[in-house]
Design an enzyme around this catalytic site. Structure first.
Site, short mmCIF file in Angstrom:
data_model
loop_
_atom_site.label_atom_id
_atom_site.label_comp_id
_atom_site.label_asym_id
_atom_site.label_seq_id
_atom_site.Cartn_x
_atom_site.Cartn_y
_atom_site.Cartn_z
N GLU A 103 -88.19 -52.01 40.87
CA GLU A 103 -87.49 -51.15 41.84
C GLU A 103 -86.76 -49.97 41.20
O GLU A 103 -85.57 -49.75 41.44
CB GLU A 103 -86.53 -51.99 42.69
N GLU A 161 -93.28 -57.20 47.14
CA GLU A 161 -92.12 -58.00 47.55
C GLU A 161 -91.96 -57.87 49.05
O GLU A 161 -92.02 -56.77 49.59
CB GLU A 161 -90.82 -57.50 46.90
#
Length: 553
Positions: A241, A367
């Site tokens: 991320e 995710e």
């Protein structure tokens, strides 16, 4: 006869099957005439549950990259020359739990259950940049922790599960980019530093490259495979991320991704590389950024310095990725409506599929999840999580069935029953995780942080600890460019009011034996609140395997 009927090519030699129990939820949905994830023949039905057969026993991953590695050709994944679609999971603690003989059983349990359920890919961390972790200091690696990562990869290979490894964390957990900035600035604190230094400081960039090189050149102490040649490793996330708040141009992060992905391909030409991004749209696609980013505060996401299209449309990035957390991202806009969140999940996945087709790259939702916990209880929210999972799998299965592009999904997170569910995102197989109050937090060195309150702390010490926590939180916000991010949002709002946003930034198999599950592998009815989520995951995995077999036929 039933095998041939339930799967067009399931009767061919080498398919392993086992009986799986569908949950009450699937049976209720089937009776209501709703779409359910049961692509196989139902053998028996009843008020409580039904049993169907799932072909899911993938064999161990061998050493030959030509037949065992996952590859990309344009917008499709392939394995052994055939299309490869996958359902899988995230598990962040594998490296940590593999360090001790006492806790390695958690690693074994997760991988064994994942194989049993038909999942074929796991995403996990190849980083721990803390004092007792994999890399305690820049360029210094802990051999015993490296051996734990060896164990994770070797065990994954034995269970036929490919692995995506993330190299560094944007967030402070396990050290992350903060550790690198401390190292490259020779500091013991992140005060007066910025995460942007991780991307633009030449020494930080070199330290990261050294880490990547050390990982890829590692020779597994258990099976002798060199990581960069091991087909078990499906690919590498450059970071988990990554963001660069305050930069609406996305230039700095894009340049870093381009440089590091090129370096990764030089080290390991045959393994796949991706970004690890969350999938927010940037100013390379301004209309989509304003329409499809989460909630109404599109500028908040643009100002994170990421750009889904621009940062995936790079020559050394093999497939696009995004993450999805509707319960966090659109709660206010949905005004508590679970159906609204489900619609957002479908649209988010569909939009990323469409944009990935334009840049001709496979798409992985690497995710996604939905928390089921309210005040420590799972009551009432399991149905909502199941709806989110079904929405995600439906979109991905449609893209795969139309042969539009290769797809994959990795939910957050699949865990051992020996590990507690700290936030409600965990999916368990065959029961519930251990209660939080019985888990020994001190088993993990990462519990020894300011985030957790020691037992029996007095009022004065608690006040001191509170101020330390607040100070640390402020430091972390400043490190992640809080002020620049706010300035960026104000700038974009003014530009949008002028109508300049959309014009200024626009840019042009091997044989397997036929095996039926033993009676001991079957269950009579749901044994935990997670069983219906498991059914959805199993069904999705089966559908994607069925699509591959149809093309083989």
């Amino acid at each position: 006869a039933w095998l041939g009927h339930s799967h067009g090519s399931a009767s061919r030699e080498g398919v392993a099957c086992c009986a799986v129990n569908t949950g009450r939820r699937m049976w209720k949905r089937a009776r209501a005439g709703l779409k359910v994830w049961i692509p196989l023949l139902v053998l028996s039905v009843g008020a409580a549950a039904s049993v169907y057969f799932v072909c899911n026993a993938q064999e161990a991953i061998g050493t030959d990259p030509a037949s065992q590695a996952v590859t990309v050709d344009n917008e499709h994944f392939y394995k052994n020359g055939q299309p490869f679609h996958f359902v899988g999971f995230n598990q962040y603690y594998m490296l940590e739990q593999a360090r001790s003989e006492e806790t390695r059983s958690m690693v074994d349990e997760v991988l064994r259950d994942a194989q049993k359920l038909g999942m074929t890919v796991m995403r996990t961390w190849a980083f721990d940049d803390t004092e007792n972790g994999l890399q305690p200091k820049a360029g210094e690696f802990n051999e015993s922790v490296f051996q734990a990562l060896d164990y994770v990869l070797d065990t994954s290979a034995k269970h036929g599960i490919h692995v995506i490894l993330a190299i560094v964390n944007y967030w402070p957990d396990y050290g992350g980019m903060e550790s690198y900035v401390k190292w490259c600035t020779d500091s013991t604190t992140i005060a007066n530093s910025s995460v942007s230094e991780f991307y633009n400081n030449p020494l930080c960039r070199q330290m990261y490259k050294n880490t990547m090189q050390t990982l890829m050149n590692r020779k597994n102490s258990i099976n002798g495979r060199v990581y960069k040649n091991d087909p078990t490793i499906l690919g590498w996330d450059l970071a988990n991320e990554p963001r660069n708040p305050g930069d609406p141009s996305s230039d700095l992060l894009t340049g870093w991704i381009d440089e590091m992905s090129n370096f990764a391909k030089m080290l390991s030409p045959t393994q796949l590389v991706t970004t690890g991004l969350e999938g927010f749209f940037g100013l390379s696609t301004p209309t989509i950024a304003m329409k499809d980013n989460p909630a109404n505060n599109w500028d908040y996401w643009v100002c994170q310095g990421t750009d889904f299209i621009r940062q995936h449309d790079l020559p050394s990035i093999d497939f696009s990725v995004a993450h999805l957390y509707p319960d966090f991202w659109v709660t206010g806009d949905c005004n508590g409506s679970a159906y609204c969140k489900q619609l957002f999940a479908s649209r988010w996945v569909d939009t990323h599929i469409e944009q990935s087709k334009k840049i001709r790259k496979p798409f992985v939702l690497e995710e996604f999840g939905s928390s089921t916990m309210v005040n420590g209880s799972y009551t009432g929210l399991m149905d909502h999580r199941e709806d989110i999972f079904e929405a995600v799998y439906s979109e991905l299965e449609h893209a795969a069935s139309e042969a539009e592009l290769g797809t994959g999904s990795l939910f957050w997170t699949f865990s051992s029953l020996q590990y507690p569910d700290f936030d409600g995102f965990t999916v368990y197989h065959g029961g519930q995780g251990v209660p939080l109050d019985t888990y020994n937090k001190r088993e993990s060195p990462h519990w020894q942080t300011l985030e957790h309150t020691p037992d029996n702390i007095d009022a004065v010490d608690f006040e001191v600890l509170h101020h330390l926590r607040m100070g640390q939180e402020n430091l972390e916000k400043d490190f992640r460019n809080k002020r620049k991010h706010e300035q960026c949002m104000n700038f974009l709002k003014k530009e949008a009011q002028k109508g300049t946003i959309s014009t200024r930034y626009k840019r042009a198999g091997n044989s397997r034996g036929l095996v039926l599950a033993q009676s001991g592998d079957q269950t009579d009815e749901s044994t935990s609140p997670h069983d219906d989520t498991i059914d959805i995951i199993v069904g999705a995995a089966s559908i994607l395997k069925d699509l591959t077999w149809q093309r083989l036929g």
